[in-house]
Design an enzyme around this catalytic site. Structure first.
Site, short mmCIF file in Angstrom:
data_model
loop_
_atom_site.label_atom_id
_atom_site.label_comp_id
_atom_site.label_asym_id
_atom_site.label_seq_id
_atom_site.Cartn_x
_atom_site.Cartn_y
_atom_site.Cartn_z
N ASP A 192 6.49 -0.35 -11.10
CA ASP A 192 6.10 -0.27 -9.70
C ASP A 192 6.95 -1.27 -8.94
O ASP A 192 7.54 -2.18 -9.54
CB ASP A 192 4.60 -0.61 -9.53
CG ASP A 192 4.18 -0.59 -8.07
OD1 ASP A 192 4.61 0.30 -7.32
OD2 ASP A 192 3.42 -1.49 -7.65
N SER A 193 6.98 -1.13 -7.62
CA SER A 193 7.72 -2.08 -6.80
C SER A 193 7.10 -3.48 -6.91
O SER A 193 7.74 -4.46 -6.59
CB SER A 193 7.68 -1.62 -5.35
OG SER A 193 6.34 -1.45 -4.94
N TYR B 256 9.11 -1.80 -1.44
CA TYR B 256 10.10 -0.72 -1.40
C TYR B 256 9.83 0.18 -0.17
O TYR B 256 10.72 0.83 0.32
CB TYR B 256 9.99 0.19 -2.64
CG TYR B 256 10.50 -0.36 -3.95
CD1 TYR B 256 10.89 -1.69 -4.11
CD2 TYR B 256 10.61 0.49 -5.06
CE1 TYR B 256 11.35 -2.15 -5.34
CE2 TYR B 256 11.08 0.03 -6.28
CZ TYR B 256 11.44 -1.29 -6.42
OH TYR B 256 11.89 -1.73 -7.64
N GLY B 257 8.56 0.20 0.23
CA GLY B 257 8.10 1.19 1.21
C GLY B 257 8.78 1.14 2.56
O GLY B 257 8.73 2.11 3.32
N CYS C 261 -0.59 5.58 -2.40
CA CYS C 261 0.08 4.32 -2.73
C CYS C 261 -0.80 3.61 -3.74
O CYS C 261 -2.03 3.60 -3.60
CB CYS C 261 0.22 3.48 -1.46
SG CYS C 261 0.74 1.79 -1.75
N GLU D 260 -2.33 -7.40 -1.23
CA GLU D 260 -1.64 -8.48 -1.98
C GLU D 260 -2.18 -9.85 -1.61
O GLU D 260 -2.08 -10.80 -2.37
CB GLU D 260 -0.13 -8.40 -1.74
CG GLU D 260 0.45 -7.08 -2.24
CD GLU D 260 1.53 -7.23 -3.29
OE1 GLU D 260 2.29 -8.18 -3.21
OE2 GLU D 260 1.60 -6.36 -4.19
N HIS E 151 -1.45 0.66 -4.32
CA HIS E 151 -2.25 -0.48 -3.88
C HIS E 151 -3.61 -0.05 -3.30
O HIS E 151 -4.54 -0.85 -3.23
CB HIS E 151 -1.54 -1.27 -2.77
CG HIS E 151 -0.47 -2.20 -3.26
ND1 HIS E 151 0.71 -1.77 -3.77
CD2 HIS E 151 -0.43 -3.56 -3.28
CE1 HIS E 151 1.45 -2.81 -4.09
NE2 HIS E 151 0.78 -3.91 -3.81
N CYS F 106 4.25 4.32 -8.55
CA CYS F 106 4.60 3.88 -7.21
C CYS F 106 4.79 5.13 -6.36
O CYS F 106 5.64 5.97 -6.68
CB CYS F 106 5.90 3.08 -7.28
SG CYS F 106 6.53 2.56 -5.67
#
Ligand code: DGL
Length: 269
Positions: free
Chosen positions: A10-11, A42-43, A185, A151, A187, A73
């Site tokens: 994943d990023s 990355y998004g 996504c 995050e 997350h 991802c």
């Protein structure tokens, strides 16, 4: 039976929500996880950059002797979904299993998609859903603040910050009357209670990590490549500092981190 590990990248750390689902559904499998924490997000990057990063991430996992590679991802799966064509092992992105699950879940044919700006801009989910059923109506929206909120630990349903942010992003989607919403996504599962509250109880949320883990299991079973009898376990690699990884990783994984985290120089792959 193939006892080699499954490679997941994943990023950053969001892909750990997919690892959580993978270990729940296949506890015997070993997993090598790479989080590109030095280059996240990355998004918001260009297509060319995301594709180059994805090739390097896969090259690192191949160097670890993995039997298949999962891009956990949404952004990579949307922008570099053809990565598998150049790999010597099977490749699975989150896009297809997630779109298929949403198409199965919807009763009204009205599906919402949320993801990073690159994911939504790519139109990948619109294309995937329309390939499954051209009559599906798709309503999408990028939610760029969701990743930094997660995050930084702002995802509690009691917290007004994620709630207000979700309300701002999701109110227009709610108005469209979608009955199914793709969390496009990795997350976003952490924000699931907040998103559910804003969208309402009748909207089915589709977790891309979960659907991809289930698809991985189906694939390994069908190919005879699973290894249910062995003792599972995860090895973690990141491209930035390893300090502090355990704290956030624990939240995304839903359990204490076992084993060490190593730093690698991803630019050398
Ligand atoms: N993991 C990414 C995804 O699922 C989100 C983070 C990023 O922008 O890199 O799209």
């Amino acid at each position: 039976m193939d006892s080699r590990p499954i490679g997941v990248f994943d990023s950053g750390l969001g892909g750990l929500t997919a690892v959580r689902q993978l270990t729940a559904s296949m506890p015997g499998e070993r997993i090598v996880y790479f989080g590109d924490t030095g280059r996240v997000p990355y998004g918001s990057r260009s297509r060319e950059t995301i594709r180059r990063y994805a090739r390097q991430d896969a090259a690192f996992l191949l160097s670890q002797g993995v039997k298949m590679i999962i891009a956990a991802c949404g952004t990579v799966s949307s922008v570099a979904g053809d990565l598998g064509e150049s790999l010597p092992v099977p490749f699975l992105g989150v896009l297809r299993p997630t779109a298929e699950a949403a198409a199965r879940a919807t009763r009204t044919g009205r599906i919402g998609v949320i993801g990073t700006t690159a994911t939504i801009r790519s139109g990948s989910y619109r294309r995937a859903l329309s390939a499954i059923d051209p009559s599906l109506q798709v309503f999408d929206r990028d939610c760029p603040l969701f990743v930094p909120l997660v995050e930084n630990g702002f995802f509690s349903v009691e917290d007004p910050i994620p709630r207000l942010t979700a309300e701002r992003y999701l109110a227009p989607l709610r108005e469209t009357g979608v009955d199914t919403l793709i969390l496009g996504c990795t997350h976003y599962p952490l924000l699931e209670p907040v998103v559910q509250q804003v969208m309402g109880r009748n909207v089915t949320l589709i977790d891309s990590g979960r659907e991809t883990a289930l698809a991985c299991r189906r694939f390994l079973d069908a190919q005879g490549m699973g290894c249910p009898e062995q003792q599972g376990g995860c090895r973690f690699y990141v491209s930035d500092r390893t300090e502090g990884f355990a704290d956030i990783a624990q939240i995304l994984l839903g359990r204490q981190l076992e084993g060490a985290v190593e730093h690698i120089d991803i630019e050398s792959y």
